[in-house]
Design an enzyme around this catalytic site. Structure first.
Site, PDB file in Angstrom:
ATOM      1  N   LYS A   1      38.494  32.219  41.818  1.00 44.02           N
ATOM      2  CA  LYS A   1      39.928  32.363  42.084  1.00 44.02           C
ATOM      3  C   LYS A   1      40.221  32.278  43.585  1.00 44.02           C
ATOM      4  CE  LYS A   1      40.948  35.117  37.955  1.00 44.02           C
ATOM      5  NZ  LYS A   1      39.626  34.937  37.327  1.00 44.02           N
TER       6      LYS A   1
ATOM      7  N   GLU B   1      44.745  40.967  45.786  1.00 41.07           N
ATOM      8  CA  GLU B   1      46.006  40.249  45.872  1.00 41.07           C
ATOM      9  C   GLU B   1      47.146  41.225  45.600  1.00 41.07           C
ATOM     10  OE1 GLU B   1      45.802  37.190  42.920  1.00 41.07           O
ATOM     11  OE2 GLU B   1      46.419  38.506  41.288  1.00 41.07           O
TER      12      GLU B   1
ATOM     13  N   HIS C   1      45.335  43.876  30.543  1.00 44.32           N
ATOM     14  CA  HIS C   1      45.337  42.522  31.094  1.00 44.32           C
ATOM     15  C   HIS C   1      44.890  41.480  30.071  1.00 44.32           C
ATOM     16  CE1 HIS C   1      46.042  44.377  34.991  1.00 44.32           C
ATOM     17  NE2 HIS C   1      44.968  45.116  34.824  1.00 44.32           N
TER      18      HIS C   1
ATOM     19  N   ARG D   1      39.763  25.036  30.738  1.00 42.33           N
ATOM     20  CA  ARG D   1      39.349  24.945  29.340  1.00 42.33           C
ATOM     21  C   ARG D   1      40.581  24.972  28.458  1.00 42.33           C
ATOM     22  NH1 ARG D   1      40.157  30.219  27.529  1.00 42.33           N
ATOM     23  NH2 ARG D   1      40.028  31.806  29.168  1.00 42.33           N
TER      24      ARG D   1
END
Length: 437
Positions: free
Chosen positions: A50, A118, A153, A210
């Site tokens: 990421k 983040e 999540h 994917r």
């Protein structure tokens, strides 16, 4: 690889498990002389991290955290599925979450202990864009999916198109998704994910290299088969210049197993799983299959589509409510109650939906309208209190009243409890039991 070679396969489709984003596995497939149905290994590697993906998108990282930056989200750079993620609201807790929690989980789950920080967007929505690219430079953007209803999540309910987006914001998300695909010379199906803040600003999260679990929702909207298109792209066929226009339809949620209000995975035997006609059911289980601990807890995906969002929600909630599920307790009641919750039906949900409403949603039982008993006859009202056996066993027939007890056999387990909802009526003929209501 041994299985593919032994079977005489000429191509490998990795599904959407961990191998689907494994660049080394993709290289092994290609080295064996087989066709890899997925993006190039270099594209997988570029977007697998990421932090690297953000660099490619020109998004600066949060290298130093201050009180003004809180809250923040600690994430595994190679993670997914909610693993290795921690929300930090106190600066004093950051170091412990970075080392003891997130990094340890990231190493255990993905073999890569890199984590990053983040900004954590409060009250945001999670929106993703499905893309499909061929080997000739064409990239399709196949609309948006809203996956804001999440627990730990992990996505619970998906719908397409994402409701409430302005045309300008939807176009911005589409442009950013195509930009991400072109940045790594992408081929095949992929998903670019964003977090939308309450002031309608888009924050790039990651690119999944994917096919995702929720791809049938997009298939229903566009009337396409993404897996078939993956095969054609892998064979070198070009895509049309632009995809077919979207049809105004909606999608739905995965059905997972989990007892009580904890929603933890549960093992056992799936005696019966059936949904009414008119919805799509994707499942890898058949009646009588055993459910172990070695795979994802998802039993099935149920997808509904309709001309309007309101119709699709009613259709999906009704189908789940009337589904027949005998065996492990599932999250069926949670799904039905979520689909009927005012905050969701009015499209005012965000990623904190279950933080606010989970106890209420898992302790309320879905209501079901009983079927009509014949032409011109009104449905018979159900008693408010009935025992499990009374719900599960049909009323005695005339033959039973005269002594012929019918087919003997145990009543299969039924869903019941705060999360399981009211069990569906068994279709087996069983001897009636004497019970106390």
């Amino acid at each position: 690889m041994k299985a593919a070679v032994a079977a005489g396969a000429d191509a490998v489709h990795p599904g959407y498990g961990f191998l689907s984003e494994n660049a080394d596995f993709a290289r092994a497939v290609l080295a064996a002389g087989l066709v890899w149905i997925g993006p190039p290994p270099e594209a997988i590697e570029a977007m697998a991290s990421k932090t690297r993906a953000k660099e490619l998108m020109g998004i600066p990282s949060l290298d130093r955290v201050t009180e003004n930056d809180l809250p923040v989200l600690v994430k595994a750079a190679a993670g997914g599925g909610g693993r290795g993620m921690r929300v930090v609201r106190q600066l004093a807790d950051l170091e412990a979450e970075l080392t003891a929690a997130a990094r340890a989980e990231a190493t255990s789950a993905f073999g890569d202990g890199e984590v990053f920080v983040e900004p954590y967007v409060e009250g945001g929505r999670h929106v993703e864009v499905q893309i499909l690219a061929d080997t000739h430079g064409t990239v399709w953007s196949l609309g948006t999916r809203d996956c804001s209803l999440q627990r730990r999540h992990q996505k619970v309910i998906e719908e397409s198109p994402a409701p409430g987006l302005t045309d300008q914001l939807a176009q911005e998300l589409s442009d950013l998704a195509i930009r991400a695909a072109r940045a790594v010379a992408y081929e095949g199906a992929g998903t670019v994910e964003f977090l939308i803040s309450p002031d309608n600003k888009a924050h790039f999260l990651e690119m999944n290299t994917r096919l995702q679990v929720e791809h049938p929702v997009t298939e229903a909207v566009f009337g396409i088969d993404l897996v078939a298109l993956q095969l054609r792209v892998a064979e070198g066929e070009p895509l049309r210049a632009t995809p077919a226009p979207a049809r105004p339809r909606r999608g739905g949620p995965p059905l997972r197993r989990g007892p009580g209000h904890r929603l933890d995975p549960q093992t056992g035997t799936l005696h019966r799983l059936a949904v009414p006609n008119g919805v799509r059911l994707d499942t890898g289980y058949t009646d009588g299959d055993g459910i172990g601990v070695h795979y994802d807890p998802m039993l099935a995906k149920v997808v509904a589509h309709a001309p309007t969002r309101a119709e699709a929600l009613r259709k999906l909630a009704g189908a789940l409510d009337r589904a027949t599920i005998h065996g492990p307790v599932t999250n069926r009641a949670l799904l039905v109650n979520s689909l009927r919750h005012k905050e969701f039906t009015t499209a005012h949900m965000d990623t904190g939906f279950y933080d606010r409403h989970l106890p209420d949603l898992t302790h309320r039982t879905p209501t079901r309208t009983p079927p009509r008993r014949g032409p011109g006859r009104q449905p018979r009202p159900l008693p408010l209190r009935r025992s499990l056996a009374q719900r599960a066993v049909p009323a005695p027939t005339e033959a039973l009243r005269h002594g012929r007890r019918g087919v003997r056999g145990p009543v299969p387990p039924h869903e019941d409890g705060p999360d399981g909802g009211r069990g569906a009526r068994s279709t087996r003929r069983c001897a009636p039991r004497r019970t106390r209501s």
